[in-house]
Design a protein around this motif. Structure first.
Motif, mmCIF file in Angstrom:
data_model
loop_
_atom_site.group_PDB
_atom_site.id
_atom_site.type_symbol
_atom_site.label_atom_id
_atom_site.label_comp_id
_atom_site.label_asym_id
_atom_site.label_seq_id
_atom_site.Cartn_x
_atom_site.Cartn_y
_atom_site.Cartn_z
ATOM 1 N N HIS A 78 38.219 -30.477 -71.442
ATOM 2 C CA HIS A 78 39.139 -31.601 -71.295
ATOM 3 C C HIS A 78 38.801 -32.436 -70.060
ATOM 4 O O HIS A 78 39.006 -33.653 -70.056
ATOM 5 C CB HIS A 78 40.588 -31.103 -71.219
ATOM 6 C CG HIS A 78 40.817 -30.096 -70.138
ATOM 7 N ND1 HIS A 78 40.474 -28.770 -70.272
ATOM 8 C CD2 HIS A 78 41.352 -30.224 -68.902
ATOM 9 C CE1 HIS A 78 40.794 -28.114 -69.165
ATOM 10 N NE2 HIS A 78 41.323 -28.984 -68.323
ATOM 11 N N ASP B 154 43.695 -31.700 -81.880
ATOM 12 C CA ASP B 154 44.071 -32.920 -81.171
ATOM 13 C C ASP B 154 43.580 -34.125 -81.963
ATOM 14 O O ASP B 154 42.543 -34.075 -82.635
ATOM 15 C CB ASP B 154 43.430 -32.946 -79.780
ATOM 16 C CG ASP B 154 43.872 -31.796 -78.904
ATOM 17 O OD1 ASP B 154 44.937 -31.223 -79.164
ATOM 18 O OD2 ASP B 154 43.134 -31.479 -77.951
ATOM 19 N N THR C 145 31.583 -32.598 -73.931
ATOM 20 C CA THR C 145 32.499 -33.455 -74.681
ATOM 21 C C THR C 145 31.724 -34.401 -75.593
ATOM 22 O O THR C 145 30.649 -34.886 -75.244
ATOM 23 C CB THR C 145 33.381 -34.286 -73.724
ATOM 24 O OG1 THR C 145 34.295 -35.081 -74.480
ATOM 25 C CG2 THR C 145 32.547 -35.202 -72.844
ATOM 26 N N ARG D 31 48.409 -34.336 -78.893
ATOM 27 C CA ARG D 31 47.994 -32.932 -78.843
ATOM 28 C C ARG D 31 48.225 -32.283 -80.198
ATOM 29 O O ARG D 31 49.273 -32.452 -80.821
ATOM 30 C CB ARG D 31 48.767 -32.186 -77.755
ATOM 31 C CG ARG D 31 48.262 -30.750 -77.547
ATOM 32 C CD ARG D 31 48.684 -30.170 -76.212
ATOM 33 N NE ARG D 31 50.116 -30.145 -76.020
ATOM 34 C CZ ARG D 31 50.790 -29.098 -75.500
ATOM 35 N NH1 ARG D 31 50.139 -28.000 -75.152
ATOM 36 N NH2 ARG D 31 52.085 -29.162 -75.333
ATOM 37 N N ARG E 1 45.604 -30.462 -74.131
ATOM 38 C CA ARG E 1 44.969 -31.440 -75.019
ATOM 39 C C ARG E 1 43.575 -31.736 -74.499
ATOM 40 O O ARG E 1 43.388 -32.133 -73.354
ATOM 41 C CB ARG E 1 45.818 -32.717 -75.070
ATOM 42 C CG ARG E 1 45.185 -33.881 -75.818
ATOM 43 C CD ARG E 1 46.190 -35.009 -76.028
ATOM 44 N NE ARG E 1 46.841 -35.399 -74.790
ATOM 45 C CZ ARG E 1 46.411 -36.353 -73.970
ATOM 46 N NH1 ARG E 1 45.321 -37.029 -74.265
ATOM 47 N NH2 ARG E 1 47.077 -36.645 -72.870
ATOM 48 N N GLN E 2 42.567 -31.568 -75.370
ATOM 49 C CA GLN E 2 41.175 -31.745 -74.960
ATOM 50 C C GLN E 2 40.648 -33.149 -75.263
ATOM 51 O O GLN E 2 39.539 -33.482 -74.857
ATOM 52 C CB GLN E 2 40.294 -30.701 -75.653
ATOM 53 C CG GLN E 2 40.615 -29.269 -75.203
ATOM 54 C CD GLN E 2 39.818 -28.231 -75.979
ATOM 55 O OE1 GLN E 2 39.737 -28.276 -77.205
ATOM 56 N NE2 GLN E 2 39.227 -27.301 -75.257
#
Length: 293
Positions: A104, A284, A159, A64, A75-76
């Protein structure tokens, strides 16, 4: 009755290992590197993983970033390692788009479903581009399904995604590698102490990747594919932009090469190395490193 011998506290001594703070490369960062408030959505601050396979050694970590620690946000990044059989490794990393609150979940979903979507990819290996497109389309469908489960719009789970399939060849002299990405995660080859980027726009300190806004589940048509070979002594690095961006700097590349050109470190050492600090780089950070023995 057996007599139990008692020891005074002063008689018991413990070896205290020498633990050091994360290495600082370049200028000292402004933020401290320690967790703050707990995120509302519970995920571990960091993850480490690894494996020793036939001809391959793997080290993986997802850390992270200091900014997320400072604000107590999740944290992604996500990562995944899968051994399909004794001749095949599937590794992936994903980075949830920072502006999307639930990204995430998209990153975790993409990595979790990668293995179940591998058969469709393997069925079309004569055409790597077509196979990769099918692979990411299936992952995008799974992200859509997860969004429906969460009762949110699919883009809320946006993402970036990168995966590598590393296959042991019959002659055992090298491994075949197929790398697939959508977005700005990237891959490098370390041979000796020299880094080679597998994708464009990752080499220059001032360069800005032109794929930064591409993400699943929307941009399935933006898939990129690279193929090649891992020879003895080579190392393949898969990483999110939390590592790719500082690697635009020569000093960071040199530090990582000095650590990783010596071969795979112990898991704890790898996590410490991945926790290095560099000013303005507080996102991250996730990496999977695959060494060819």
């Amino acid at each position: 009755m057996e007599q139990v011998q008692e020891y005074a506290e002063a008689d018991v001594t413990w070896d205290q290992p020498e633990l050091t703070e994360p290495h600082v490369i370049g200028r000292e960062p402004r933020l401290v590197s320690r967790p703050g408030p707990l995120p509302a959505f519970r995920r571990p601050d960091s993850e480490i993983d690894g494996a020793d396979l036939r001809g391959l050694t793997v080290r993986a970590a997802s850390v992270r970033g200091d900014m997320h620690r400072y604000y107590g946000t999740v944290r992604q990044d996500a990562m995944g390692l899968w051994q399909d059989n004794d001749r095949m490794l599937l590794a992936c990393v994903a980075d949830g788009v920072g502006s999307k609150e639930l990204s995430h979940i998209g990153a975790v979903t993409a990595c979790d479903v990668a293995r179940s979507n591998l058969p469709d990819f393997l069925a079309q290996t004569t055409d790597p581009t077509r196979a990769a497109r099918c692979f990411v389309e299936n992952i995008a469908d799974d992200i859509h399904a997860r969004a429906a489960q969460e009762l949110v719009a699919p883009n809320s789970l946006s993402t970036t995604f990168l995966a590598a399939l590393v296959e042991d060849l019959p002659d055992q002299s090298r491994h075949h590698v197929t790398v697939i990405r959508v977005g700005d995660c990237t891959a490098w080859l370390l041979r000796g102490s020299v880094w080679t980027s597998l994708f464009r726009n990752q080499e220059n300190e001032e360069g800005v990747a032109n794929t930064a806004t591409f993400a699943l589940p929307r941009d399935v048509d933006r898939v990129e594919v690279r193929t090649g070979y891992l020879h003895p002594g080579d190392m393949l690095l898969l990483c999110t932009d939390g590592l790719a961006k500082p690697m635009r700097g020569a000093e960071v590349r040199a530090s990582l090469a000095s650590w990783w050109s010596q071969g795979p470190p112990p898991l704890v050492d790898f996590f410490w190395q991945m926790s290095f600090r560099a000013r303005t780089h507080d996102d991250d950070r996730t990496a999977v490193c695959v060494w060819r023995a």
